[in-house]
Design an enzyme around this catalytic site. Structure first.
Site, PDB file in Angstrom:
ATOM      1  N   TYR A  85      -0.541   3.665   7.067  1.00 63.38           N
ATOM      2  CA  TYR A  85      -1.710   4.475   6.686  1.00 63.38           C
ATOM      3  C   TYR A  85      -2.239   5.137   7.948  1.00 63.38           C
ATOM      4  CZ  TYR A  85      -2.067   2.084   2.144  1.00 63.38           C
ATOM      5  OH  TYR A  85      -1.824   1.601   0.890  1.00 63.38           O
ATOM      6  N   ASP A 108     -15.375   4.400   0.247  1.00 60.48           N
ATOM      7  CA  ASP A 108     -14.537   4.932   1.336  1.00 60.48           C
ATOM      8  C   ASP A 108     -14.495   6.456   1.302  1.00 60.48           C
ATOM      9  OD1 ASP A 108     -13.021   4.985  -0.993  1.00 60.48           O
ATOM     10  OD2 ASP A 108     -11.139   4.552   0.027  1.00 60.48           O
ATOM     11  N   LYS A 116      -2.595  -0.524   9.029  1.00 59.15           N
ATOM     12  CA  LYS A 116      -3.697   0.365   9.417  1.00 59.15           C
ATOM     13  C   LYS A 116      -3.232   1.409  10.419  1.00 59.15           C
ATOM     14  CE  LYS A 116      -7.377  -0.076   8.146  1.00 59.15           C
ATOM     15  NZ  LYS A 116      -7.951   0.438   6.857  1.00 59.15           N
ATOM     16  N   ARG A 140      -3.643  -8.167   6.991  1.00 57.38           N
ATOM     17  CA  ARG A 140      -2.412  -7.723   6.329  1.00 57.38           C
ATOM     18  C   ARG A 140      -1.321  -7.483   7.370  1.00 57.38           C
ATOM     19  NH1 ARG A 140      -4.859  -2.788   2.954  1.00 57.38           N
ATOM     20  NH2 ARG A 140      -6.110  -2.704   4.861  1.00 57.38           N
ATOM     21  N   HIS A 143      -4.789   8.292   7.669  1.00 55.17           N
ATOM     22  CA  HIS A 143      -6.112   8.881   7.395  1.00 55.17           C
ATOM     23  C   HIS A 143      -6.578   9.739   8.576  1.00 55.17           C
ATOM     24  CE1 HIS A 143      -6.519   6.677   3.659  1.00 55.17           C
ATOM     25  NE2 HIS A 143      -6.158   5.578   4.299  1.00 55.17           N
ATOM     26  N   GLU A 165      -0.589   7.483   2.836  1.00 56.87           N
ATOM     27  CA  GLU A 165      -1.556   8.031   1.864  1.00 56.87           C
ATOM     28  C   GLU A 165      -1.234   9.443   1.399  1.00 56.87           C
ATOM     29  OE1 GLU A 165      -2.338   7.355   5.008  1.00 56.87           O
ATOM     30  OE2 GLU A 165      -3.299   9.104   5.904  1.00 56.87           O
TER      31      GLU A 165
END
Ligand code: NAD
Length: 363
Positions: free
Chosen positions: A94, A270, A75, A15, A96, A118
């Site tokens: 993102y 996940d 990412k 991506r 995380h 997120e």
């Protein structure tokens, strides 16, 4: 503002942070975009397409990080990328962070402003920049499940829609949120017999309305789960308890009550997975069998359809990117509390309460 789009470097990540049409929109709003050469090539977005949309091409990541005021990615930044971030530079991607102390430390040390997709919220309490990936994963769950049901994959040898004179497969979806609803839509298109379980009665009422009664709804409790999976050909795990590990709703003992060759697709993998026997798998080796039941537990399903996922992601992120670029990060975050919820790290400080709490930072 000069917006930079580096090529993703995580293993098998195809991506890219921005499509050519997203570039065109930013340029039309008076901004400049710098895209690393071949950033979108693997999914058919060529440097020429980016140039036609108004971008300039950088020959390497160092140049993008060196020149851009805001970095847009998919990412979380890898350590080498964190070290390229500059003080005061905006990172929009993102992240995380909660399970990732190393990245959190590196981002804090970078003195950059890190806004995480997120944790951006919307007025309905949803997570608008996570939703597109859940839509993709939900829809993919049915094609992955249909494939796993084939005999050569260890499945029961059952076609989802049946044929005239032969009953369709029974699909059970546990969790009727974004993933569950999208899985149900695809299963309905394939002609399957569908049941959705959720523990929210409000959600079940909405699903009943949306599908006009063509899908059965059941309250999610252990008796109903027990009974539904005995009959199921394909079970989709799509539950989410925000901020918590997924509850184990199907135990190993329950597999023995299922039809041999039935398939479990655990989209919630996940978050640890909602079947006791789930373990994360990859697109290269997506399925395995336990007690005769086929499991598909790919943790980054949207990566498998990277072109669709990139387009869906840009659709969702672009309005926020425009806000950040048009107003500057400070004013944009002051004006929009939902975008402000995305701020995870600001100039050395962890600014997201849950992340700070999990990783022991002062908040
Ligand atoms: P969502 O919040 O939209 O929906 C979750 C639903 O689960 C809610 O309707 C909730 O009421 C329901 N639920 C909670 N506990 C339940 C229970 N015990 N029984 C039945 N229903 C229950 O979340 P979502 O966006 O649909 O995401 C679902 C899961 O898919 C999450 O774990 C998410 O991280 C995961 N996901 C995985 C991938 C992947 O590539 N594997 C991609 C996207 C999302």
């Amino acid at each position: 503002m000069l917006i930079g789009v580096p090529k993703e470097i995580k293993n098998h990540e195809y991506r890219v942070g921005l499509t050519p049409s997203g570039v065109r929109e930013l340029v039309a709003n008076g901004h400049k975009v710098l895209v690393q050469t071949q950033a979108g090539l693997a999914i058919g977005f060529t440097d020429e397409q980016y140039i036609q949309a108004g971008a300039s091409i950088a020959s390497n990541a160092e140049e993008v990080f060196e020149r851009a005021e805001m970095i847009v990615k998919v990412k979380e930044p890898q350590p080498v990328e964190c070290r390229l971030l500059r003080p005061g530079q905006v990172l929009f991607t993102y992240l995380h962070l909660a399970p990732d102390p190393e990245q959190t430390k590196l981002l804090a040390e970078s003195d950059a402003i890190a806004v995480a997709y997120e944790t951006v919220t919307d007025e309905r309490g949803g997570l608008p920049l996570l939703a597109p990936m859940s839509e993709v994963a939900g829809r993919m769950a049915i094609q992955a499940g249909a494939h796993a049901l084939e005999k050569a994959q260890g499945g029961r040898g059952v076609l989802l829609g049946g044929v005239p004179g032969v009953a369709p497969a029974k699909v059970v979806v546990i969790g009727g949120g974004v993933v569950g609803l999208n899985a149900a839509r695809m299963a309905m298109g394939a002609g399957a017999d569908i049941t959705i379980l959720d523990k929210s009665l409000t959600r079940l009422k909405e699903i009943d309305m949306v599908f006009g009664g063509r899908i059965k709804t059941l309250m999610s409790n252990s008796a109903n789960i027990d009974e539904s999976i005995r009959e199921a050909d394909l079970v989709i795990g799509a539950v989410l308890i925000p901020g918590a590990a997924a509850p184990k709703l199907v135990t190993r003992a329950m597999l023995k009550t299922m039809k041999p060759g039935a398939v479990l697709v655990d989209v919630a993998i996940d978050q640890g997975g909602c079947f006791e026997t789930s373990r994360p798998t990859t697109h290269q080796d997506p399925i395995y069998t336990v007690d005769g039941i086929v499991h598909y537990c790919v943790a980054n399903m949207p990566g498998g359809v990277a072109r669709t996922s990139t387009q869906a992601l840009t659709n969702a992120t672009l309005p926020y990117m425009l806000e950040l670029a048009n107003k500057g990060w400070r004013q944009a975050l002051l004006d929009n509390a939902h975008l402000r919820n995305g701020l995870n790290i600001c100039r050395g400080r962890v600014t997201h309460q849950a992340v700070a709490k999990d990783l022991g930072y002062a908040y």
